[in-house]
Design a protein around this motif. Structure first.
Motif, PDB file in Angstrom:
ATOM      1  N   SER A 290      -2.512  22.181  36.094  1.00 19.50           N
ATOM      2  CA  SER A 290      -2.105  20.806  36.362  1.00 19.50           C
ATOM      3  C   SER A 290      -3.195  19.858  35.870  1.00 19.50           C
ATOM      4  N   ASP A 291      -2.801  18.668  35.483  1.00 18.13           N
ATOM      5  CA  ASP A 291      -3.751  17.719  34.921  1.00 18.13           C
ATOM      6  C   ASP A 291      -4.570  17.039  36.013  1.00 18.13           C
ATOM      7  N   HIS A 292      -5.849  16.818  35.697  1.00 18.86           N
ATOM      8  CA  HIS A 292      -6.758  16.167  36.633  1.00 18.86           C
ATOM      9  C   HIS A 292      -7.984  15.696  35.839  1.00 18.86           C
ATOM     10  N   LEU A 293      -9.132  15.572  36.497  1.00 18.45           N
ATOM     11  CA  LEU A 293     -10.317  15.002  35.859  1.00 18.45           C
ATOM     12  C   LEU A 293     -10.681  15.693  34.547  1.00 18.45           C
ATOM     13  N   GLU A 294     -10.725  17.036  34.559  1.00 19.54           N
ATOM     14  CA  GLU A 294     -11.192  17.766  33.383  1.00 19.54           C
ATOM     15  C   GLU A 294     -10.244  17.626  32.190  1.00 19.54           C
ATOM     16  N   THR A 295      -8.958  17.504  32.439  1.00 20.05           N
ATOM     17  CA  THR A 295      -8.014  17.394  31.318  1.00 20.05           C
ATOM     18  C   THR A 295      -7.818  15.945  30.892  1.00 20.05           C
ATOM     19  N   LEU A 296      -7.654  15.051  31.856  1.00 18.17           N
ATOM     20  CA  LEU A 296      -7.348  13.662  31.527  1.00 18.17           C
ATOM     21  C   LEU A 296      -8.568  12.896  31.039  1.00 18.17           C
ATOM     22  N   GLU A 297      -9.685  13.044  31.728  1.00 21.07           N
ATOM     23  CA  GLU A 297     -10.877  12.283  31.400  1.00 21.07           C
ATOM     24  C   GLU A 297     -11.763  13.015  30.390  1.00 21.07           C
ATOM     25  N   GLU A 298     -12.103  14.283  30.699  1.00 19.97           N
ATOM     26  CA  GLU A 298     -13.049  14.998  29.840  1.00 19.97           C
ATOM     27  C   GLU A 298     -12.436  15.313  28.479  1.00 19.97           C
ATOM     28  N   ILE A 299     -11.238  15.928  28.488  1.00 13.90           N
ATOM     29  CA  ILE A 299     -10.592  16.245  27.209  1.00 13.90           C
ATOM     30  C   ILE A 299      -9.955  15.001  26.600  1.00 13.90           C
ATOM     31  N   GLY A 300      -9.159  14.304  27.404  1.00 19.16           N
ATOM     32  CA  GLY A 300      -8.345  13.219  26.869  1.00 19.16           C
ATOM     33  C   GLY A 300      -9.102  11.971  26.467  1.00 19.16           C
ATOM     34  N   GLU A 301     -10.282  11.746  27.032  1.00 19.47           N
ATOM     35  CA  GLU A 301     -11.055  10.549  26.696  1.00 19.47           C
ATOM     36  C   GLU A 301     -12.370  10.907  26.007  1.00 19.47           C
ATOM     37  N   GLN A 302     -13.225  11.678  26.703  1.00 18.26           N
ATOM     38  CA  GLN A 302     -14.551  11.953  26.153  1.00 18.26           C
ATOM     39  C   GLN A 302     -14.475  12.773  24.866  1.00 18.26           C
ATOM     40  N   PHE A 303     -13.753  13.882  24.896  1.00 22.13           N
ATOM     41  CA  PHE A 303     -13.661  14.729  23.702  1.00 22.13           C
ATOM     42  C   PHE A 303     -12.942  14.004  22.569  1.00 22.13           C
ATOM     43  N   LYS A 304     -11.908  13.272  22.917  1.00 26.04           N
ATOM     44  CA  LYS A 304     -11.153  12.536  21.895  1.00 26.04           C
ATOM     45  C   LYS A 304     -12.029  11.502  21.205  1.00 26.04           C
ATOM     46  N   ASP A 305     -12.730  10.696  21.977  1.00 24.89           N
ATOM     47  CA  ASP A 305     -13.588   9.665  21.388  1.00 24.89           C
ATOM     48  C   ASP A 305     -14.651  10.285  20.489  1.00 24.89           C
ATOM     49  N   LEU A 306     -15.254  11.377  20.966  1.00 26.80           N
ATOM     50  CA  LEU A 306     -16.286  12.052  20.180  1.00 26.80           C
ATOM     51  C   LEU A 306     -15.713  12.579  18.865  1.00 26.80           C
ATOM     52  N   ALA A 307     -14.559  13.251  18.941  1.00 27.79           N
ATOM     53  CA  ALA A 307     -13.964  13.855  17.751  1.00 27.79           C
ATOM     54  C   ALA A 307     -13.629  12.805  16.693  1.00 27.79           C
ATOM     55  N   LEU A 308     -13.009  11.720  17.102  1.00 30.48           N
ATOM     56  CA  LEU A 308     -12.621  10.696  16.129  1.00 30.48           C
ATOM     57  C   LEU A 308     -13.835   9.987  15.558  1.00 30.48           C
ATOM     58  N   GLU A 309     -14.855   9.815  16.375  1.00 25.90           N
ATOM     59  CA  GLU A 309     -16.095   9.181  15.908  1.00 25.90           C
ATOM     60  C   GLU A 309     -16.805  10.039  14.867  1.00 25.90           C
ATOM     61  N   LEU A 310     -16.702  11.370  15.026  1.00 22.93           N
ATOM     62  CA  LEU A 310     -17.407  12.284  14.117  1.00 22.93           C
ATOM     63  C   LEU A 310     -16.586  12.661  12.884  1.00 22.93           C
ATOM     64  N   GLY A 311     -15.354  12.155  12.782  1.00 24.36           N
ATOM     65  CA  GLY A 311     -14.610  12.361  11.544  1.00 24.36           C
ATOM     66  C   GLY A 311     -13.375  13.238  11.613  1.00 24.36           C
ATOM     67  N   ALA A 312     -12.914  13.595  12.792  1.00 27.43           N
ATOM     68  CA  ALA A 312     -11.690  14.405  12.889  1.00 27.43           C
ATOM     69  C   ALA A 312     -10.501  13.627  12.330  1.00 27.43           C
ATOM     70  N   LYS A 313      -9.630  14.299  11.610  1.00 29.14           N
ATOM     71  CA  LYS A 313      -8.427  13.646  11.080  1.00 29.14           C
ATOM     72  C   LYS A 313      -7.479  13.254  12.208  1.00 29.14           C
ATOM     73  N   ALA A 314      -7.472  14.076  13.250  1.00 28.11           N
ATOM     74  CA  ALA A 314      -6.610  13.800  14.403  1.00 28.11           C
ATOM     75  C   ALA A 314      -7.156  14.560  15.594  1.00 28.11           C
ATOM     76  N   PHE A 315      -6.864  14.050  16.782  1.00 34.62           N
ATOM     77  CA  PHE A 315      -7.225  14.745  18.012  1.00 34.62           C
ATOM     78  C   PHE A 315      -6.067  14.592  18.993  1.00 34.62           C
TER      79      PHE A 315
END
Length: 364
Positions: A290-315
């Motif tokens: 089930s979705d919670h802090l680790e999926t919504l915030e850590e994956i959905g925000e922190q990891f996403k922002d990092l990936a797009l900033e570093l050059g990922a085509k999509a996240f």
């Protein structure tokens, strides 16, 4: 006049603060758990240290929860309650039994130690919502129940074991990922359902299976959690190939706390590396249902922002199961199939340790 027999199912999860006021209580429960905060210290030192860390981390954690938009708390309890209502309806439809499904947490509220949660038996069944066995989750749950009822529930007929290696779990997981990418899921069933569109072919993406990390100290004690994660990922990958998935598969671990060595590679390192290569990245939370802090915030925000900033085509963040019908049906089947057929100590086998009241400690 005949009456239907009555049974209770208790869905167990780690827990989360439902509001700001519960944050320190939740963290204290978390860090004082000897199977979670496992340090080579005597209890008179370990417990005060755990309480100190919980108090010190509370202000920082409070800010994170406030940013999520759920009233200063975590949605994990309410999401688990949605799962409970859904599985209760299914069990009552499938059987001539009146089922009541409750939610218990090992940290925070409603706590598994509360009086309303009865002794495990064929009429009171406990289902920990952890696909993979770990000392920090499954063994912790069993320890709570043993302390409360003076016996380990394994073999009582009231306990559903983890299911990481079950081919049906692999099939359902692969179908869920396929349904997500092909638009077959109902967005209203999920929190913050990912809406970003990509013209890229999902079958060519780099798929990261991100699991909650555990300290390597637990692995050295015999915890086969990493093997359980690998078993899940291998089975799901084989099923995904049948749907035409051709991309690369990666396993990583998130949510590290403290300076000690944890399972790796870390999801941050994995996603950073893939992003710098210009990859299109999808992340699936393999150890969460089930979705919670680790999926919504850590994956959905922190990891996403990092990936797009570093050059990922999509996240793209793939959600957790939630009330996905095939998964809830699967859990119902596991509950209805529970019996006293367990004849060995799988805690020793999977976690490196038998609890003191284990039925099978000295037997086969």
């Amino acid at each position: 006049m005949s009456h239907k027999p009555q049974k209770t199912l208790v869905l167990v999860n780690l827990g989360g603060p439902r509001n700001t006021a519960e944050i320190e209580v939740f963290l204290t429960d978390l860090f004082t758990d000897p199977f979670v905060f496992d340090l080579p210290l005597p209890e008179f030192l370990r417990l005060p240290l755990a309480r100190f860390i919980a108090k010190k981390r509370s202000p920082k954690v409070k800010k994170i929860y406030e940013s999520m938009g759920f009233g200063g708390g975590s949605p994990l309890v309410s999401e688990t309650e949605k799962q409970a209502r859904t599985i209760e309806r299914i069990l009552n439809q499938k059987t001539n039994v009146t089922w009541t499904v409750k939610v218990a947490m090992t940290c925070g509220f409603p706590h598994i130690r509360d009086k309303e949660f009865g002794k495990p038996s064929t009429d009171t069944i406990y289902l920990p919502l952890y696909p993979q066995f770990s000392r920090s989750t499954v063994l912790s749950t069993l320890n709570h129940l043993e302390k409360k009822f003076k016996e380990c529930p394994v073999g009582s007929g009231g306990y559903v074991p983890s299911f990481a290696s079950d081919p049906k779990f692999h099939q359902i997981s692969a179908k869920f990922i396929f349904d997500f990418f092909t638009g077959a899921l109902k967005p209203e069933d999920f929190l913050h359902f990912p809406t970003q569109k990509t013209t890229l072919d999902w079958r060519e993406m780099d798929l990261v299976f991100s699991a909650h990390g555990v300290p390597m100290r637990l692995i050295r004690k015999g915890d086969r959690y990493m093997e359980e994660i690998e078993s899940s990922v291998n089975g799901i990958t084989n099923e995904l190939r049948l749907f035409g998935f051709r991309g690369q598969i990666h396993i990583s671990y998130q949510s590290k706390v403290g300076p000690a060595k944890w399972t790796g590679p870390s999801s941050l390192e994995m996603i950073s590396s893939l992003a710098k290569e210009g990859k299109q990245i999808a992340v699936y939370p393999i150890s969460f249902v089930s979705d919670h802090l680790e999926t919504l915030e850590e994956i959905g925000e922190q990891f996403k922002d990092l990936a797009l900033e570093l050059g990922a085509k999509a996240f793209i963040r793939i959600p957790a199961f939630g009330i996905y019908p095939p998964f809830i049906e699967y859990l119902a089947e596991k509950v209805l199939a529970v019996d006293k057929s367990i004849h060995h100590c799988f805690c020793k086998e999977m976690g490196g340790e038998s609890l003191s009241t284990c039925r099978f400690k000295y037997g086969s």
